[in-house]
Structures are given as structure tokens and as C-alpha cells.
Design a protein around this motif. Sequence first.
Motif, PDB file in Angstrom:
ATOM      1  N   VAL A 133       0.878  -1.166   0.080  1.00 52.91           N
ATOM      2  CA  VAL A 133      -0.078   0.153   0.087  1.00 52.91           C
ATOM      3  C   VAL A 133       0.957   1.263   0.000  1.00 52.91           C
ATOM      4  N   VAL A 134       0.737   2.385  -0.942  1.00 52.60           N
ATOM      5  CA  VAL A 134       1.467   3.192  -1.013  1.00 52.60           C
ATOM      6  C   VAL A 134       0.839   4.488  -0.779  1.00 52.60           C
ATOM      7  N   VAL A 135       1.677   5.497  -0.037  1.00 52.82           N
ATOM      8  CA  VAL A 135       0.725   6.600   0.335  1.00 52.82           C
ATOM      9  C   VAL A 135       1.862   7.842   0.261  1.00 52.82           C
ATOM     10  N   THR A 136       1.166   8.756  -0.535  1.00 51.34           N
ATOM     11  CA  THR A 136       1.977  10.200  -0.873  1.00 51.34           C
ATOM     12  C   THR A 136       1.256  11.267  -0.219  1.00 51.34           C
ATOM     13  N   ILE A 137       2.052  12.427   0.202  1.00 49.25           N
ATOM     14  CA  ILE A 137       1.520  13.241   1.034  1.00 49.25           C
ATOM     15  C   ILE A 137       2.037  14.579   0.448  1.00 49.25           C
ATOM     16  N   ASN A 138       0.849  15.793   0.673  1.00 46.35           N
ATOM     17  CA  ASN A 138       1.653  17.136   0.693  1.00 46.35           C
ATOM     18  C   ASN A 138       1.806  17.641   1.974  1.00 46.35           C
ATOM     19  N   TYR A 139       2.786  18.403   2.032  1.00 46.81           N
ATOM     20  CA  TYR A 139       3.055  19.192   3.511  1.00 46.81           C
ATOM     21  C   TYR A 139       3.416  20.536   3.157  1.00 46.81           C
ATOM     22  N   ARG A 140       3.500  21.436   4.171  1.00 42.86           N
ATOM     23  CA  ARG A 140       3.773  22.998   3.736  1.00 42.86           C
ATOM     24  C   ARG A 140       5.084  23.117   3.599  1.00 42.86           C
ATOM     25  N   LEU A 141       5.387  24.052   2.558  1.00 47.78           N
ATOM     26  CA  LEU A 141       6.385  24.236   1.986  1.00 47.78           C
ATOM     27  C   LEU A 141       7.097  25.625   2.174  1.00 47.78           C
ATOM     28  N   GLY A 142       8.248  25.973   1.933  1.00 51.43           N
ATOM     29  CA  GLY A 142       8.890  27.290   2.116  1.00 51.43           C
ATOM     30  C   GLY A 142       8.677  27.946   3.448  1.00 51.43           C
ATOM     31  N   HIS A 143       8.382  29.370   3.581  1.00 55.74           N
ATOM     32  CA  HIS A 143       8.136  29.821   4.903  1.00 55.74           C
ATOM     33  C   HIS A 143       6.979  29.448   5.751  1.00 55.74           C
ATOM     34  N   LEU A 144       5.953  28.928   5.004  1.00 56.02           N
ATOM     35  CA  LEU A 144       4.952  28.300   5.465  1.00 56.02           C
ATOM     36  C   LEU A 144       5.055  27.019   6.193  1.00 56.02           C
ATOM     37  N   GLY A 145       6.147  26.407   5.865  1.00 51.61           N
ATOM     38  CA  GLY A 145       6.873  25.096   6.563  1.00 51.61           C
ATOM     39  C   GLY A 145       7.660  25.340   7.634  1.00 51.61           C
ATOM     40  N   PHE A 146       8.516  26.375   7.464  1.00 51.65           N
ATOM     41  CA  PHE A 146       9.484  26.277   8.399  1.00 51.65           C
ATOM     42  C   PHE A 146       9.705  28.058   8.602  1.00 51.65           C
ATOM     43  N   PHE A 147       9.497  28.283   9.764  1.00 50.43           N
ATOM     44  CA  PHE A 147       9.355  29.875  10.379  1.00 50.43           C
ATOM     45  C   PHE A 147       9.767  29.875  11.659  1.00 50.43           C
ATOM     46  N   ALA A 148      10.328  31.039  12.128  1.00 47.15           N
ATOM     47  CA  ALA A 148      10.405  31.484  13.495  1.00 47.15           C
ATOM     48  C   ALA A 148      10.546  32.808  13.437  1.00 47.15           C
ATOM     49  N   HIS A 149       9.700  33.582  14.624  1.00 46.38           N
ATOM     50  CA  HIS A 149       9.678  34.888  14.785  1.00 46.38           C
ATOM     51  C   HIS A 149       9.257  35.158  16.077  1.00 46.38           C
ATOM     52  N   PRO A 150       9.983  36.026  16.815  1.00 48.93           N
ATOM     53  CA  PRO A 150       9.478  36.444  18.333  1.00 48.93           C
ATOM     54  C   PRO A 150       7.921  36.481  18.579  1.00 48.93           C
ATOM     55  N   ALA A 151       7.401  37.085  17.367  1.00 50.98           N
ATOM     56  CA  ALA A 151       5.781  37.272  17.583  1.00 50.98           C
ATOM     57  C   ALA A 151       5.174  35.900  17.776  1.00 50.98           C
ATOM     58  N   LEU A 152       5.501  35.015  17.304  1.00 51.08           N
ATOM     59  CA  LEU A 152       4.883  33.631  17.392  1.00 51.08           C
ATOM     60  C   LEU A 152       5.224  32.888  18.565  1.00 51.08           C
ATOM     61  N   GLU A 153       6.326  33.308  19.529  1.00 48.99           N
ATOM     62  CA  GLU A 153       6.680  32.439  20.567  1.00 48.99           C
ATOM     63  C   GLU A 153       5.519  32.557  21.424  1.00 48.99           C
ATOM     64  N   THR A 250       3.407  41.848  14.684  1.00 48.90           N
ATOM     65  CA  THR A 250       2.588  41.149  15.657  1.00 48.90           C
ATOM     66  C   THR A 250       2.117  39.877  14.813  1.00 48.90           C
ATOM     67  N   ALA A 251       1.976  38.987  15.603  1.00 48.16           N
ATOM     68  CA  ALA A 251       1.486  37.791  14.808  1.00 48.16           C
ATOM     69  C   ALA A 251       0.072  37.773  14.036  1.00 48.16           C
ATOM     70  N   ASP A 252      -0.584  38.612  14.298  1.00 50.50           N
ATOM     71  CA  ASP A 252      -1.807  38.878  13.232  1.00 50.50           C
ATOM     72  C   ASP A 252      -1.308  39.542  12.141  1.00 50.50           C
ATOM     73  N   GLN A 253      -0.574  40.332  12.085  1.00 44.80           N
ATOM     74  CA  GLN A 253       0.200  41.106  10.987  1.00 44.80           C
ATOM     75  C   GLN A 253       0.981  40.050  10.278  1.00 44.80           C
ATOM     76  N   LEU A 254       1.801  38.984  10.651  1.00 44.84           N
ATOM     77  CA  LEU A 254       2.362  37.952  10.064  1.00 44.84           C
ATOM     78  C   LEU A 254       1.411  37.189   9.150  1.00 44.84           C
ATOM     79  N   ARG A 255       0.253  36.673   9.964  1.00 46.58           N
ATOM     80  CA  ARG A 255      -0.612  35.901   9.611  1.00 46.58           C
ATOM     81  C   ARG A 255      -1.508  36.427   8.336  1.00 46.58           C
ATOM     82  N   ALA A 256      -1.660  37.788   8.349  1.00 42.42           N
ATOM     83  CA  ALA A 256      -2.406  38.744   7.147  1.00 42.42           C
ATOM     84  C   ALA A 256      -1.452  38.716   6.062  1.00 42.42           C
ATOM     85  N   LEU A 257      -0.114  38.273   5.906  1.00 43.85           N
ATOM     86  CA  LEU A 257       0.594  38.422   4.818  1.00 43.85           C
ATOM     87  C   LEU A 257      -0.031  37.421   3.738  1.00 43.85           C
ATOM     88  N   PRO A 258      -0.159  37.940   2.524  1.00 44.73           N
ATOM     89  CA  PRO A 258      -0.763  36.804   1.528  1.00 44.73           C
ATOM     90  C   PRO A 258       0.337  35.747   1.406  1.00 44.73           C
TER      91      PRO A 258
END
Length: 502
Positions: A133-153, A250-258
Amino acid sequence: MQNPSAPVVATRQGALIGFTDKDVHVWCGIPYAAPPVGSLRWRAPQPPVSWEGLRQATTFSASSWQNSEYCQALGGGDPGQFSEDCLYLNVWSPATRSTPLPVMVWLHGGGFTIGAGGLPPYSGRALAQRDVVVVTINYRLGHLGFFAHPALEGEEERVVHNFALLDQLAALNWVRDNIAVFGGDPHNITLFGESAGARSVLSLLASPLAEGLFHKAIVQSGYTLPDTPREQALEKGVALAAHLGLENATADQLRALPPEVFWPLIAPHNIAPTPIAGDCVLPEPMLDVFFAARQHPVPVMIGSNSDEASVMAVFGIDLAGQIQKLRRERRFGLGLIKLLYPGVKGDEELGRQVCRDMAFTTLGYVVMQAQQRIGAPCWRYWFDYVAEAEHATYINGAWHGNEVPYVFDSLGSVEPSRQYVTARDLQFSAQVADYWVSFARHASHIHDVLHGPTNWPACRKRRDVLLRIGVNKHAGFRLENRFMRARMSLFKRVMKHHVSLD
């Protein structure tokens, strides 16, 4: 009216109807986590939402945001539509089965910035025809998948930066809980991946959160670049936000980025093709875990290709320039390297081989030694087959990623290879896929020989053996003892300090 031959399964979230592709049942676009959108951007994946009635699972989902042209040129095909709502997987299972089957979960490559589980080379049909049985997946890429910022701490109980790796863990949890209804054995799961997918496999082998979620691992063309330290990732996150006009964001500002604002970014604001060390997924760097032999004690297959340096240009690495830099700064080191590469002429060719071995080949040696220290089997390979019509194109051997359609036995059904493959190419591809399935079915601490055209033994204590898959670009399988041992010993000593994209 529903097609009576369409396969229906009942997962924990609800019923799914797929389709039949010859003798294989297929389900596409199955949600394994809640959409990571809005307030869930840059949060650990949440459980998938249940549904009533029968859900159609006949088309691939949207892919994570990425560069479509880049993926079509380098990543295996057209990723289709993009969305942050991308956490879906696909399942291929034999239409006829009697006992629970081995499960193979694929993590696609693409430098953590491109790719999708539904790309043509990753079709699981040919492998499923071998009773897995074979399973393939999508996962978050780029900055959506790997990100660090003090506002999200402090938003979650644990520190999280590797959202993509948590997506992969969520998919593995879903597989454990649901795969039995697709005919799979939840106690025999092989995790396999290439390039960034291979790096993901290594990261999960090193992650305390992955314990028990898979039972075997295959690492195709993993690379030795060091993980990004958490402190550096935080600094890069602040700099990126400022670059996008958000000082003291702020976290809200970061999450508002398209989401599309992240994809035209270039250095220093792009992400590294490595995870971030210092969060709950990777409390310490992956390489440190393997150097200390603290990885999960499961059977591992690992290998790389004969012309991995083909990918270096993507990262802007000047192969000849690397040798010229050695000549200026480390003449003794250059002299030692020339001893290890006798007969190699010219800076370009020497740079090609040295960069290939430092960035790729050496990792197989490091993992083998780590496996030997914990008494777990390790199968090593070197892929060097080139399709008969393509020898003039691939002068130096198999490029980075060239083994993938052989592993999936999809060579004859994907472009451009379907235009030129020969019967001998297809025969060789089938033999490669047979080895991968044999590993998924049989590899264990007790069963340490894979049968095929050449019986392939695992490396155990005091046994350093490698299978050459293709010999000088031609069909063939040959065992080799102590493969590149002198080079590997040297590069293992220096790789933590000298392997970088600088």
C-alpha cells in the motif's frame, strides 16, 4: 448513480469513495489534518474534521504554495493549484488482497520549496501491483513550513518551527490509525523520500516525536548541510518581516501576509533547504543525533546518485571555484584531496566529485556507522544507471533525482522518459522497484539480506558493503566492499565544519 466498482472505505473521519486504475484502487485528496489557514498558519497541524455521507476522493488536492515554473522544470511536473489548505494525502492499494500489506509512505523532495504528493513520477500504481500500500502526502513548503519569529513565541505549549515536519508526523499518525481499512499493515510502515524528502526521513529518525510511527526508512540522496539553528532562524524571521514592511511585527500582521509574497524571495530571505534545530521536533541537530548514534533503531536503506553535483548549480555553487578556493586557502587540504581522487583532471571535474561526495555520498557512510553502533541493519547503494537513449545527456552519470521513476517503476508512464525508454530500461526499472518493495516487506533485524539479481546484504558490525545499482551508467548490480572508504573517512571528519552553501 455511483459506480458499483468504485472502492469505498470507512476512515475514522468518514467514508471515502475512490476509483479503480486497472488492478489498483486509488483514493486522492484525503485530509489528514485541518486546513492550516488563518489563525492556524504557523501552528502545529490540528486533527482533520469529520464529515457525513460519502466523500469523493478521486482528484488530487491543491499543493502547498510554491513556484510552479520551478517545480515543472526541476520538481517532477506541474503541481497544479496552490492553497494553504494543502494537507492531504493519496493512497494506492491492490484491488485484490488477502492479508495486511506493507505500507510505503513517500515524502517528496524539492528543497522544501517545491513539490507535491500527486506529481506523475510518484504514482503508486506500479508499487501497489507488487502487493504494498503506497501513501504520498503534501506538506507545507517554504516559509509556511519552516518559520521562526519572536511574535509567534509562546503561542503553543511547545516550541514549534518545523511545521512541515509536524505535517509529516500528522500524516504518519493518520496512516497508523486508518491504513488498515485500505489493506495496509499499521505495524509495517516504511517511510521513504528523496532529497528534501530524504532529509525529512533523517529528521524524523532523529526526532523524539516520531518514535514508533514508522518501522523502516529509506533515504534517497539525503544531504549533509547543517540544520538552521533556532537563533539564526529567529533573526531571519525578523529580517524577513522587516523586508516585507513589518517592523516589530505582531502575530496577526504576519498571518495577514498573503502567501504569494514568500515565493519571489531570494537570499538572504529565502529558507535554507534544511529544517530548524531547537524546537520540539528537532531539539538538537539531526547530524548530531547520528554522530552520537541516538537515532530510532529501525532498519535503514540509504544511498545517492553518481552525479549528485548536477543539483549544485540550483544553489549557485561554482564547482571549479570550490577547488580554486581550496588552492588559495588550504593548499595542504587540496593536496590531500588530489591523493584521494587520482587521475581526476581539471578543477571542474575535481570540484564535481568532491562536492558530490562531501554533500551526499558521505551521509550514507555516517548513517551506516551510526546504525552499526546501535546494532540496526543498514543497506547502502550507489545509483549509476542512465536510460540507454540519454547517455550523451547525462555524461557524468545519474543526476540528482534520476532514480525516482526507477524506484516507483513509473519510467514508462511519465514525461519525458516515456518518449525514449527501451525494454531494457523498463526491465532495469522493475528490478530497482523490486528491491525497494523487498525492503518494505522483509527488512528486519533478523532478515538482513534482500534478494534480487544480486543478493544485497545489510551492513552490520565490521561489514561495509554497498550495492552498485547500475555500473558505469549501464544495467547491472554489483556489490562493492569499503566503497570510497578513504574519502568517506576524511569527509566525515570535516563535513560538520565545511559543508555549506556559502
